[in-house]
Design an enzyme around this catalytic site. Structure first.
Site, short mmCIF file in Angstrom:
data_model
loop_
_atom_site.label_atom_id
_atom_site.label_comp_id
_atom_site.label_asym_id
_atom_site.label_seq_id
_atom_site.Cartn_x
_atom_site.Cartn_y
_atom_site.Cartn_z
N HIS A 58 1.77 -15.70 -5.52
CA HIS A 58 1.01 -14.50 -5.11
C HIS A 58 1.49 -13.26 -5.89
CE1 HIS A 58 -1.22 -13.17 -1.20
NE2 HIS A 58 -1.62 -12.46 -2.22
N PRO A 71 -13.45 -7.77 -6.09
CA PRO A 71 -14.43 -7.36 -7.10
C PRO A 71 -15.39 -6.30 -6.58
CG PRO A 71 -15.05 -9.49 -6.17
CD PRO A 71 -13.67 -9.15 -5.62
N LEU A 72 -15.39 -6.11 -5.25
CA LEU A 72 -16.22 -5.07 -4.64
C LEU A 72 -15.37 -3.84 -4.29
CD1 LEU A 72 -18.27 -7.45 -2.31
CD2 LEU A 72 -19.02 -6.44 -4.48
N GLY A 73 -14.20 -3.75 -4.91
CA GLY A 73 -13.32 -2.60 -4.63
C GLY A 73 -12.96 -2.51 -3.16
N GLY A 76 -14.78 -3.22 -0.75
CA GLY A 76 -15.93 -2.69 -0.01
C GLY A 76 -16.41 -1.34 -0.51
N TYR A 96 -1.88 -14.37 4.71
CA TYR A 96 -3.04 -13.75 5.39
C TYR A 96 -3.02 -14.09 6.87
CZ TYR A 96 -4.90 -13.20 0.61
OH TYR A 96 -5.09 -12.89 -0.71
N1 LIG Z 1 -4.14 -12.02 -5.01
C1 LIG Z 1 -4.08 -10.93 -4.29
O1 LIG Z 1 -3.10 -10.20 -4.31
C2 LIG Z 1 -5.26 -10.54 -3.45
C3 LIG Z 1 -5.33 -9.25 -2.90
C4 LIG Z 1 -6.45 -8.94 -2.13
C5 LIG Z 1 -7.46 -9.88 -1.91
N2 LIG Z 1 -7.34 -11.13 -2.44
C6 LIG Z 1 -8.36 -12.15 -2.25
O2 LIG Z 1 -9.58 -11.67 -2.78
C7 LIG Z 1 -10.61 -11.74 -1.80
C8 LIG Z 1 -11.62 -10.63 -2.01
O3 LIG Z 1 -11.03 -9.36 -2.02
P1 LIG Z 1 -11.21 -8.31 -0.84
O4 LIG Z 1 -11.74 -9.00 0.35
O5 LIG Z 1 -9.92 -7.56 -0.75
O6 LIG Z 1 -12.23 -7.25 -1.42
P2 LIG Z 1 -13.77 -7.26 -1.89
O7 LIG Z 1 -14.25 -8.63 -2.06
O8 LIG Z 1 -13.84 -6.32 -3.01
O9 LIG Z 1 -14.48 -6.55 -0.66
C9 LIG Z 1 -14.45 -7.06 0.64
C10 LIG Z 1 -15.03 -6.02 1.57
O10 LIG Z 1 -16.40 -5.78 1.23
C11 LIG Z 1 -17.26 -6.10 2.32
N3 LIG Z 1 -18.43 -6.76 1.73
C12 LIG Z 1 -18.48 -7.97 1.11
N4 LIG Z 1 -19.70 -8.21 0.62
C13 LIG Z 1 -20.46 -7.13 0.94
C14 LIG Z 1 -21.81 -6.78 0.71
N5 LIG Z 1 -22.62 -7.56 0.04
N6 LIG Z 1 -22.24 -5.59 1.19
C15 LIG Z 1 -21.43 -4.75 1.86
N7 LIG Z 1 -20.13 -5.02 2.10
C16 LIG Z 1 -19.66 -6.22 1.65
C17 LIG Z 1 -16.44 -6.98 3.24
O11 LIG Z 1 -16.79 -6.76 4.59
P3 LIG Z 1 -17.26 -7.93 5.59
O12 LIG Z 1 -16.21 -8.97 5.60
O13 LIG Z 1 -17.36 -7.21 6.88
O14 LIG Z 1 -18.55 -8.40 5.03
C18 LIG Z 1 -15.02 -6.46 3.00
O15 LIG Z 1 -14.78 -5.31 3.80
C19 LIG Z 1 -9.84 -11.67 -0.47
O16 LIG Z 1 -10.61 -12.19 0.59
C20 LIG Z 1 -8.63 -12.49 -0.79
O17 LIG Z 1 -8.92 -13.88 -0.66
C21 LIG Z 1 -6.26 -11.45 -3.22
#
Ligand SMILES: NC(=O)c1ccc[n+]([C@@H]2O[C@H](COP(=O)([O-])OP(=O)(O)OC[C@H]3O[C@@H](n4cnc5c(N)ncnc54)[C@H](OP(=O)(O)O)[C@@H]3O)[C@@H](O)[C@H]2O)c1
Length: 347
Positions: free
Chosen positions: A131, A211-213, A215, A62
């Site tokens: 990963h 988990p939030l797709g 965003g 990252y």
């Molecule tokens: N193992 C893997 O291959 C892998 C792949 C992807 C991600 N990950 C990990 O999983 C974590 C989470 O996944 P993710 O960040 O991809 O997706 P996510 O948690 O589904 O969604 C994150 C997005 O949603 C927004 N958001 C969060 N809470 C919100 C709320 N309450 N209301 C409105 N918007 C909201 C965030 O924006 P803001 O930041 O602007 O709030 C960001 O754009 C990552 O940070 C990473 O550590 C792992």
């Protein structure tokens, strides 16, 4: 909106540490989802810990090391309370931002762990994930090398990301695994067919990422065009073009339920993941990602939200209606095993 009380805690699988029932994904603080404000991100980290979030998720890839460096001072200042999870195996280049490689060979792991320990500034990584599984190295060899890190004291617990059920079984033959991290949400349910049943049986925790797709499920944007120019999601198959319009159009039931309950769509999406994990009898610690303090508080507030059977029945079909694979490119073993889409964008 449901406000943030103190988060309850749970054990991260049969062999893992005690952690808050929701973690914090830190990836967006360094890369992928548009520009970040470093100070705001650091404030969010501290507030998360105050609220009982203890599992903080990063990876060496990252920001090509930036994210681990960002987290370092926070982790060191709260070393006995923070459970820091990082990952190796997706290889980036310091000179070419577009380069993506994969390496889970023992020689690479030994180098990668030293680099992560240095960037984080700690002696031990609490949870160390592969990963992805590089098909060139047998799973048993990768996990064998990871187990040596536990023996040496560089790592406390082992995890795997985006593995199939069969790969998880192979890994468990070599060393106990605390957690499997995979994409899991209302819109991404392929894990439920393959790896989740194995994890449930073996007492391995699931750590749902995105988990939030990414965003999409929050309703915070109504058109993909609203995302900033450099936002990586603009090119993702579920966001780009007609798929993006179609998928955003699926959110009506989510908004309806959220409004009726006086909560937010993001809170409903998070509660849904907890519910599905309970159905499968698997321990779960989702890691929604946010850089914003108010969103962190909103997400933590979802941890005690319970959905009714009617609400769940309304939400269940959504996953089958989503257009586009969750990633573009290579094939994940986890998706092959569930008969799902081809995939591979490496974040
Ligand atoms: N193992 C893997 O291959 C892998 C792949 C992807 C991600 N990950 C990990 O999983 C974590 C989470 O996944 P993710 O960040 O991809 O997706 P996510 O948690 O589904 O969604 C994150 C997005 O949603 C927004 N958001 C969060 N809470 C919100 C709320 N309450 N209301 C409105 N918007 C909201 C965030 O924006 P803001 O930041 O602007 O709030 C960001 O754009 C990552 O940070 C990473 O550590 C792992």
């Amino acid at each position: 909106m449901t406000g943030p009380g103190m988060l309850p805690s749970t054990r991260l699988g049969r062999v893992g540490p005690q952690v808050g029932v929701q973690g914090l994904g830190c990836m967006g603080m360094s890369e992928f989802y548009g520009p970040s404000d470093l100070d705001a991100s650091v404030r969010t980290l501290h507030r998360a810990l105050e609220l009982g979030v203890t599992l903080f998720d990063t990876a060496d890839s990252y920001g090509t090391g930036h994210n681990e460096e960002l987290l370092g001072p926070f982790v060191r200042a709260n070393r006995d309370r923070v459970v820091i999870a990082t990952k190796f195996g997706l290889v980036r280049s310091a000179t070419d931002p577009h380069y993506r490689g994969m390496d889970t060979s023992p020689a690479y792991i030994r180098k990668a762990v030293e680099a992560s320990l240095r960037r984080l500034g700690v002696d031990t990584i609490d949870l160390y994930y592969a990963h992805r599984i590089d098909p060139r190295t047998p799973v048993a060899e990768t996990v064998g090398a990871m187990a040596e890190l536990v023996e040496r004291g560089s790592v406390r617990y082992l995890g795997l990301s985006e593995v199939s059920g069969a790969q998880l079984r192979e890994a468990l033959e070599v060393h106990p695994i605390a957690a499997v991290q995979s994409e899991w949400s209302l819109f991404s349910r392929d894990v439920e067919e393959d790896v989740v049943p194995v994890a449930a049986e073996a007492g391995v925790a699931m750590v749902p990422y995105s988990p939030l797709g990414r965003g999409l499920l929050t309703g915070s944007f109504t058109t993909v065009d609203g995302l900033s120019e450099g936002d990586f999601r603009r090119s993702m198959p579920r966001f780009a073009g007609e798929n993006g319009r179609h998928n955003l159009g699926l959110l009506a039931p989510l908004h309806r339920i959220a409004e009726a309950r006086g909560v937010t769509a993001a809170q409903i999406a998070l509660a849904w993941v907890h519910h599905r994990a309970a159905v499968h009898g698997v321990a779960v610690v989702p890691i929604p990602g946010t850089r914003a303090l108010h969103r962190l508080e909103e997400n933590v507030g979802a941890a005690t939200l319970r959905l009714t059977e009617e609400e769940l029945a309304e939400l269940l079909p959504l996953g089958g209606l989503v257009a586009g694979p969750r990633h573009a490119g290579l094939t994940f073993a986890s998706l092959r095993a569930s008969g799902g889409e081809t995939a591979g964008q490496r974040t």
